[in-house]
Each structure stands twice: as structure tokens, then as C-alpha cells.
Write a protein that holds these residues in place. Structure first.
Motif, mmCIF file in Angstrom:
data_model
loop_
_atom_site.group_PDB
_atom_site.id
_atom_site.type_symbol
_atom_site.label_atom_id
_atom_site.label_comp_id
_atom_site.label_asym_id
_atom_site.label_seq_id
_atom_site.Cartn_x
_atom_site.Cartn_y
_atom_site.Cartn_z
ATOM 1 N N ARG A 538 0.835 -1.216 0.000
ATOM 2 C CA ARG A 538 0.000 0.000 0.000
ATOM 3 C C ARG A 538 0.865 1.260 0.000
ATOM 4 N N ASP A 543 -2.585 3.220 -5.280
ATOM 5 C CA ASP A 543 -3.729 3.071 -6.179
ATOM 6 C C ASP A 543 -3.854 1.647 -6.725
ATOM 7 N N THR A 545 -4.503 -2.525 -6.828
ATOM 8 C CA THR A 545 -5.525 -3.437 -6.308
ATOM 9 C C THR A 545 -4.843 -4.679 -5.759
ATOM 10 N N ASN A 547 -5.373 -8.416 -4.143
ATOM 11 C CA ASN A 547 -6.265 -9.552 -3.886
ATOM 12 C C ASN A 547 -5.487 -10.602 -3.108
ATOM 13 N N GLU A 591 -13.940 -13.703 -8.029
ATOM 14 C CA GLU A 591 -13.945 -12.846 -9.215
ATOM 15 C C GLU A 591 -13.434 -13.646 -10.420
ATOM 16 N N SER A 654 -5.401 -13.982 -13.320
ATOM 17 C CA SER A 654 -5.696 -13.596 -11.943
ATOM 18 C C SER A 654 -5.666 -14.842 -11.068
ATOM 19 N N SER A 678 -2.176 -5.534 -8.632
ATOM 20 C CA SER A 678 -2.444 -5.017 -9.971
ATOM 21 C C SER A 678 -2.382 -3.501 -9.933
ATOM 22 N N ASP A 679 -1.444 -2.950 -10.691
ATOM 23 C CA ASP A 679 -1.287 -1.496 -10.766
ATOM 24 C C ASP A 679 -0.799 -1.154 -12.171
#
Length: 847
Positions: A538, A543, A545, A547, A591, A654, A678-679
Motif C-alpha cells: 500500500r 492506487d 488493487t 487480492n 472474481e 488472476s 495489480s497497478d
């Protein structure tokens, strides 16, 4: 006179006597047969050499007579007593982790293999410098010795003697891997090898609860023990062990299967080249018989039965085919000697190259059947046409199909060819589809040729004399249209299909798949490390993601109570049952998944264990709702009932699993975590910072940069594509040979046309333009067919079989059109240029 030895002997003598004139007109015939037969013989010989090496060197490839493999746990004391009772035991542990330069400036993913002093039980491990493995791995104080693949040295920018950090241990690189005897049995690795001692692995601290670790127990059996009896005893005494047992006679089943599948594909491509060459055989036989019109007429006028005439020329054709087949078999015999030089060090190769009569016999049989099937129809015309017609007509054109026995003989030969190809294939279904597609393409090409001629016949009158002459040549009796379309169409369609598949896969890897894929996978995250690890992500990627899911490893041991090792499983589902699989549990539908059958369990579900299975893989295994799946996890067999099937988007890269269990199944079970980041906005430098900080802070977490993995797969696909293009080139060369033969066969009629037109005032320039227009029209029409047929075939394979997005690639279209035009116009004009210089008088005297 009845058929018997005397008549056959006469036919044999006449056939040999008539062949004294040499092989004029049959060079393309021989090339077509030799090319196709040689391709099939070479591919099968090399395949059998590799699979034979895997079988004969099973002990070295496995580094033991038997191997017991356990995932995520070591053998218990009772299990070790059992294993040691069988003979000498060598223990190795494999896992992936990160290796870091001592100053923390560089890091890279490595495939760790920790071995004991007994390794290897069979074969030789070789390093550079050439020293005993024990010396290379010996510790010096708290620094352990290690041997690395040369690729790791290049990636980290270090040399032998430098130190690297792995987990909590410090290692000095004392040598580079030169030869690892059991590498082929351990499957494909995405990272370079790092070999260390088991003591060094213990010092790293990498082996923790939930870590993705494989423990291999390789055994050199004592006495005359039978592996089958040992497997039965192991299953009886340790029913819940969950170990995978492999014997030296199947040391590398995945590699063997992949070699056989690839060999099957290349064999089918070679068979396609041989079938394309069959068109050249038919053209050559037809042209040859056309030159023998007066001889055939003489035979008939002297009372020779029609069957005798056919037999004489069939003997000649088969003898010539035998010469072409012999050339092809020589190619197939030499191929393993050449291939071993390129494959040594990559795949197991035989120590002594042998001959493979089975592979050569199969290729020879294919060659004979193709020759017979494609020559019997034109031979049948020589029986049907009366002697008076032979003296009066220019050729056999327009005489239609021969009588039904000849058609039946050709059909029987083709049916036998298809049956042998299907029965000898690794996957009979794929072989059937492939041959069906080729047969359909032949029929379609016939219709295309008929359609081109029909359009030319109905085209409006044009003012250009050259263009008008070209259009007339396309639909006239004896036109080159069927031969050109058949010869080029199949080869170009195959080339377009393979090019579009390759282009779409590369587009997925470097385009859509790379864009959708996460930047990183993080594996072996311990629960105590999660919070600190997430803080790092972080902080560097606010920004991005993140998981994360719980991660366990398990091996499917039974389906509906039946032992999977005794099941016959279709090829598409074997990978699910081979080795251990990643598994997880979820309260809600993951997902990138959608339900296709059944319902998801409630968040507070507390009933019997349930599992959600991937729909595609479940279909391959023949599973239905309500079936049971038994999975061995950490030495415990857990049986769950299938509650639903999911459509999984594997191409997204993913977090996806074949099996997702209800949470109550593993409540309280120790496990690690799997996470992705994921960025899309992250730069290469930012990714390098994330990788460095995570690895330095948590050395036991394995970080996989997805772009690096995609690059490796892309390079592998490039190597496979090169082999596939080479195979397709064989079919295209066969097409060019057939085209050359078809044009050469039509040169006699072209010579008459050219002489008459020149006598009537036509200029060389006019004739060249006319022939060029004709070849351009035929080449363009054939290219359109190749684009349509190849595009549809590639779309079906990519979208329906591979479940990937398929698009049409314009550059492939342009390449195909250019190739078709260059081949038809170039070869056509080369053959035509000579006949334009023919003197008129000799030709006019023959008319």
C-alpha cells in the motif's frame, strides 16, 4: 487368357523395358513422394528416439528406481521406515523462492533443489568446475555452498565465488550447473536452478506451514522387488499418505506425452504435405500417360486387354514411387543423427542412435497408399479410352471418371490411409478432425475451382485481348484451374491457419493478457507476515488493487471413490490429476468466475464439505453435480461433494483455482496466503522497488513478476512456432512442387496455343500479358480461399478449443496474397517463357 503368373510376368517385362527411357517427367513426382515420406519418417524417428531414451534411461532421469513424492509435508517416521526397507533412499526438496545479492541491490526468482549426500542414486551430476557435489555444497562456517544455473549468474550480475541470500541463509556460489540427471523428470521450471544441501535449506527458514514444497524420496531398490507390488503395499499400509509414486519405466510421463503429441501434430502436417503431393502424383501420371498415347493405342490394337495396359503402367508408377519412398526413408533414417546435436542438453537423447523400423514402415506405407490412391484414377482412363480415340485426341481430358472399380480402389486406399493415421495417433479424435478437415478442404477446393471456371465462363466480354485470352484459358477444357487451386489452396490454408494461431497467442500474451494480468504474484505469505507485507504494497502502490486468498496444496486421489491412478482419463483432463493442485476456500463466488451449474453455498454453511469445480476441467473428467472428489491435504484425505461448476477466465492470469471449497472444509487447517498486486500505472522502476523491498523485508515470501513469466512463455512459444512453421513449410514446398508439375504438365497444350496464336499474329508481349493475367486471377482466387479457410480454422481453434479471443490479422492476409501471387505468377512465367520460344513448324506438323 486368364490372369496368372505368365501374364503378370509379361506385364513386368514390358513395364521394365519401357522404363529404359529414364525418369523424364517424374522428377516432381519423386520429389513429392520423397518430401512427404521423409517428413513423416523423420518426425516419427526423432520422436521414437526421444521417447525411447526416456524409457531406457529411466533410472537416470528419475535418479532412482522409484520416487515417492509428498507435497507440503515430509514423510512420517513410519513412512520413512517403510521407504528405507525398500533400499537406498535419497531425499530432495524442491520449491521456488527469491535469491538476493548480498547488498540487496538485485533479486530474482529461483527453483531451489535441496539434496542429501546420497544424491544422485543413478546418473551423474556435473558442474563447472568439475568437482564432487559434496565439496561444492560443503558449508564454510555459517556460509553454505551452492551450485547455480548460469542463467542466474547472468540475471543477478554476479560470478562464481560471490554470495547470495536465500531466505535467512547466506550461500556462496561454488559452481555452475552443467548437467542435472533428473531434470527432465521434474517438469518445466520458470526460473533458473539453485542447488543446495538440505542443511542449507533448513537454515533458510523457507519450509514453513503452508509453504509450497515438494519432498521427493528416490529409492534404489534392493533385490528383485517389483514396483507394482510395492505400490500396492504402499496403498494398503498408508492409505492416507497422499503420495505420488512414479517408477523408472515412466520417469517423465508429462514430457513423453508432450513429445508424442507434438510428434502427432507434425506427422499430420507431414501427411498433409504427402496428400498435397498426391495431387502432383495424379498430374504426373496423367501427363505421363498423355505422352504414351500412341504406345497405349498400339498395345490395344495388338490385342492387349485393357487390364494388361493398366497393370503395365501401375507397375511403373509403383516402382517409381518406391524410389521416392526410399529417398524419404533415407531422410528419416538420418534425421535422428542430426536432431540429437540440437536436442542434446534440452531433452533426453539416446546414447547410441538406432534405426526405427516401425517409424520408417509407417512412412513407407503412407507413401504407397497415397501413390496408389492418386494414380489409380488416371490409370483407369487408359483402360476406358478406345484405341481410335487415343490416336485421334490430344489427351485424356474430358473422359470423365473411370469405371467404379477404380473409384472404389482409390476410396479404399484413402480409407486405409485415414484408418492407419487415426489408429497410430496419440489422440485419435484430433487426428480424425484433422483428416476430416483436409478431406473437406479438398472437396471445397474442387468447388472453388469449379466456381472460378463458372465465373470466367459467364464474365462479360472485355476489350483487352490479353485479358480476354486469360479468362478463356481459365474455363476452357484442360484448363490449369483445378490443378493450381488444389496445389496452392491446401498449403496456403494450412500456413494461414498456423500463422493466425501463432499471431493470436502472441497477441494475447503481449497485449490483452499482459494488460489484464496483475503485476505480481506473492506466494507463501505466512499469517504473521500479512499485515506488514500489505503495508509495503500500500505504501509503494496506493492506487493498486490487492487480492489475497488462503492457499493450500492438495492432490486429487479419487473421483467418486475410484482411485485416479487406475482411471482412463481423456488427454485434456490429465493435468488436473497429475501432481498437486492449488486449492482454496471462499464464502462467496470468486472474481473472474461465473456459475454454469448448481448454486453457491451460504456464507454460514456448516454441512458436509462442498467443492466448486472448474466447468471445463470437470467436463473433461466426466464429472457431474453431486459427484465426490477426494483430495489429500497435509496427509489427510478429504472428500467433498461437487456443489457447482464455474466458468473460469484462466486467460486473465488472476487468482484462479480448479477447486474452491466451502470454508468449513479447512477450518483450523494451517495454511499460507496467496496475493496479487495489480497497478497498470506502475513503472518498471516502481515494480523493481516493490520487489526489492518485499524480498528484503520478508525473504521467505516468493515474488513472481508476471511480465517475466510472460516473456519466458513467449520465448517458448517462439521456439515451438519455429518448428511448426518449418512443418508448414514442408506442406508449402509440396504445394509449390505440385504447382510446378501442373504447369509443366500443361506446357504441351500451352505450346500448341502459343504457336497458333503467334502464327495468327499474336506477339510475345501479348502472350506474356495473357498468361500473367491468368496466373494472377488464379493466385488471387486461391489466396481468398486460403484466407477464408485458414481464418475459420484458426478462429475455431483459438476461440473454441483454447477459449481465447480470436481476431483476424491483416498482415497475415497481405502475406498470403503476396505469397500466392508470387508463386503462381513466378512459377507460371518461368515455365511459360520457354514455350514462347518454340519454333512453329515442328509443332504445326503434329496438329
Amino acid at each position: 487368357m486368364r490372369w496368372g503368373g505368365s501374364r503378370l510376368a509379361i506385364c513386368w517385362k514390358l513395364a521394365l523395358r519401357e522404363m529404359r527411357g529414364g525418369l523424364s517427367g517424374f522428377y516432381i513426382f519423386l520429389a513429392c513422394i520423397a518430401l512427404g515420406t521423409g517428413a513423416i519418417a523423420a518426425v516419427n524417428s526423432v520422436s521414437r528416439a526421444i521417447t525411447g531414451a526416456i524409457a531406457s534411461q529411466g533410472q537416470e532421469i528419475l535418479a532412482g528406481d522409484m520416487r515417492f513424492e509428498l507435497d507440503n509435508r515430509e514423510a512420517t517416521a513410519e513412512e520413512m521406515v517403510f521407504l528405507k526397507s525398500l533400499g537406498d533412499v535419497s531425499i530432495s526438496t524442491s520449491l521456488r523462492s527469491m535469491a538476493r545479492v548480498a547488498d540487496g541491490s538485485e533479486q530474482g526468482l529461483v527453483e531451489i533443489k535441496a539434496v542429501d549426500d546420497a544424491y544422485p542414486l543413478y546418473g551423474m551430476f556435473e558442474a563447472d568446475p568439475d568437482r564432487p557435489l559434496d565439496d561444492l555444497l560443503r558449508p564454510d562456517g555459517d556460509v553454505f555452498g551452492a551450485v547455480a544455473a548460469p542463467l542466474l549468474l547472468d540475471r543477478l550480475g554476479i560470478v562464481l565465488g560471490d554470495e547470495v541470500l536465500v531466505g535467512n541463509a547466506r550461500l556462496r556460489l561454488t559452481g555452475a550447473v552443467a548437467s542435472e540427471p533428473d531434470l527432465a523428470s521434474e517438469g518445466f521450471g520458470f526460473a533458473p536452478r539453485l542447488l543446495m544441501s538440505r542443511e542449507a535449506l533448513a537454515a533458510t527458514g523457507l519450509v514453513q506451514t503452508g509453504s509450497l514444497v515438494e519432498h521427493g524420496y528416490k529409492i534404489r531398490l534392493e533385490g528383485a522387488q517389483q514396483p507394482a507390488a510395492i505400490q500396492a503395499r504402499a496403498a494398503s499400509e498408508f492409505p492416507n499418505a497422499g503420495w505420488s509414486i512414479r517408477t523408472s519405466d515412466r520417469a517423465a510421463p508429462s514430457l513423453t506425452e508432450n513429445v508424442e503429441r507434438f510428434s502427432q501434430f507434425l506427422t499430420l502436417v507431414g501427411l498433409t504435405a504427402l496428400i498435397v503431393g498426391g495431387v502432383g502424383v495424379a498430374n504426373a501420371v496423367r501427363a505421363y500417360l498423355d505422352t504414351k498415347r500412341t504406345t497405349i493405342a498400339t498395345f490395344k490394337c495388338l490385342g492387349a486387354p485393357a487390364g494388361t495396359v493398366t497393370t503395365i503402367y501401375l507397375i511403373q508408377i509403383l516402382l517409381l514411387a518406391a524410389v521416392g519412398i526410399l529417398i524419404g526413408l533415407v531422410i528419416g533414417t538420418i534425421a535422428p543423427f542430426v536432431a540429437i546435436r540440437f536436442l542434446e542438453g534440452v531433452l533426453p537423447v539416446p546414447r547410441e542412435i538406432a534405426f526405427y523400423p516401425g517409424a520408417l514402415a509407417t512412412a513407407a506405407l503412407f507413401g504407397l497408399l497415397i501413390t496408389f490412391a492418386f494414380s489409380i484414377l488416371p490409370l483407369g482412363h487408359s483402360r476406358e479410352v478406345p484405341a481410335t480415340a487415343l490416336f485421334r485426341e490430344q489427351s485424356f481430358e474430358g473422359s470423365g471418371l473411370p469405371s467404379w472399380p477404380y473409384q472404389l480402389a482409390a476410396a479404399a486406399a484413402l480409407a486405409a490411409l485415414a484408418a492407419i493415421a487415426i489408429l497410430t495417433a496419440e489422440d485419435s479424435f484430433v487426428a480424425s478432425i484433422f483428416l476430416g478437415a483436409v478431406a473437406f478442404a479438398f472437396l471445397l477446393l474442387r468447388l472453388v475451382a469449379w466456381g472460378i471456371a463458372a465465373l470466367a465462363r459467364r464474365s462479360p466480354r472485355v476489350h483487352s485481348p490479353a485479358l480476354r485470352l486469360a479468362i478463356g484459358n481459365i474455363h476452357r477444357p484442360g484448363a490449369l484451374t483445378p490443378s493450381v487451386v488444389l496445389s496452392l489452396g491446401l498449403g496456403l490454408a494450412l500456413l494461414v491457419t498456423l500463422a493466425l494461431i501463432d499471431g493470436n497467442l502472441r497477441r494475447q500474451l503481449t497485449g490483452r493478457m499482459a494488460e489484464q494480468a496483475p503485476n505480481f504474484f506473492f506466494v507463501d505469505i505466512q499469517s504473521s507476515e500479512r499485515d506488514g507485507f500489505l503495508d509495503i504494497l500500500r505504501r509503494h502502490s496506493p492506487d493498486g488493487t490487492i487480492n489475497q486468498v488462503p492457499m493450500l496444496r492438495g492432490r486429487i486421489t479419487a473421483l467418486n471413490g475410484e482411485d485416479v491412478s487406475r482411471m482412463e482419463v481423456p488427454p485434456g483432463g490429465r493435468w488436473v490429476l497429475r501432481g498437486d493442485r492449488g486449492i482454496t476456500y471462499e464464502e462467496t463466488l470468486p472474481e473472474n468466475s461465473s456459475l454454469t451449474k448448481g448454486d453457491w453455498w451460504a456464507a454460514d454453511y456448516e454441512g458436509e464439505p462442498l467443492v466448486s469445480f472448474s466447468a471445463e476441467e470437470g467436463g473433461e473428467l466426466g464429472l457431474e453435480l453431486g459427484d465426490t472428489v477426494t483430495v489429500n491435504v497435509l496427509g489427510r484425505n478429504i472428500t467433498a461433494r461437487i456443489a457447482n461448476f464455474r466458468q473460469v477466465e484462466w486467460e486473465s492470469l488472476s487468482i484462479n483455482f480448479v477447486m474452491v471449497f466451502s470454508p468449513n472444509t479447512f477450518r483450523g487447517a494451517p495454511h499460507a496466503w496467496l496475493a496479487t498486486l495489480s497497478d497498470p500505472a506502475a513503472s518498471t522502476a516502481e515494480e523493481a522497488t516493490i520487489l526489492r523491498d518485499v524480498t528484503n523485508a520478508y525473504p521467505t515470501i516468493t515474488s513472481v513478476r508476471v511480465k517475466d513469466a510472460i516473456d519466458i512463455v513467449d520465448r517458448l512459444m517462439g521456439q515451438l512456432a519455429t518448428a511448426i512453421r518449418a512443418a508448414a513449410a514442408v506442406a508449402l514446398v509440396a504445394s509449390v512442387l505440385v504447382l510446378s508439375g501442373a504447369l509443366a504438365a500443361g506446357n504441351r497444350a500451352r505450346t500448341h496455343d502459343a504457336v497458333i496464336l503467334k502464327t495468327l499474329g499474336g506477339t510475345r508481349s501479348l502472350l506474356i500479358r495473357a498468361f500473367s493475367y491468368e496466373y494472377v486471377i488464379l493466385g488471387a482466387a486461391t489466396a481468398v480461399f486460403a484466407l477464408a479457410a485458414g481464418g475459420i480454422s484458426a478462429w475455431y481453434i483459438v476461440s473454441r478449443i483454447m477459449n481465447l479471443q480470436s481476431v483476424f490479422l491483416p498482415d497475415v492476409a497481405a502475406m498470403t496474397i503476396v505469397a500466392a501471387l508470387v508463386l503462381t505468377v513466378g512459377i507460371g512465367l518461368i515455365g511459360t517463357w520457354r514455350i514462347l520460344g518454340q519454333k512453329a513448324a515442328p509443332v504445326l506438323r503434329e496438329l
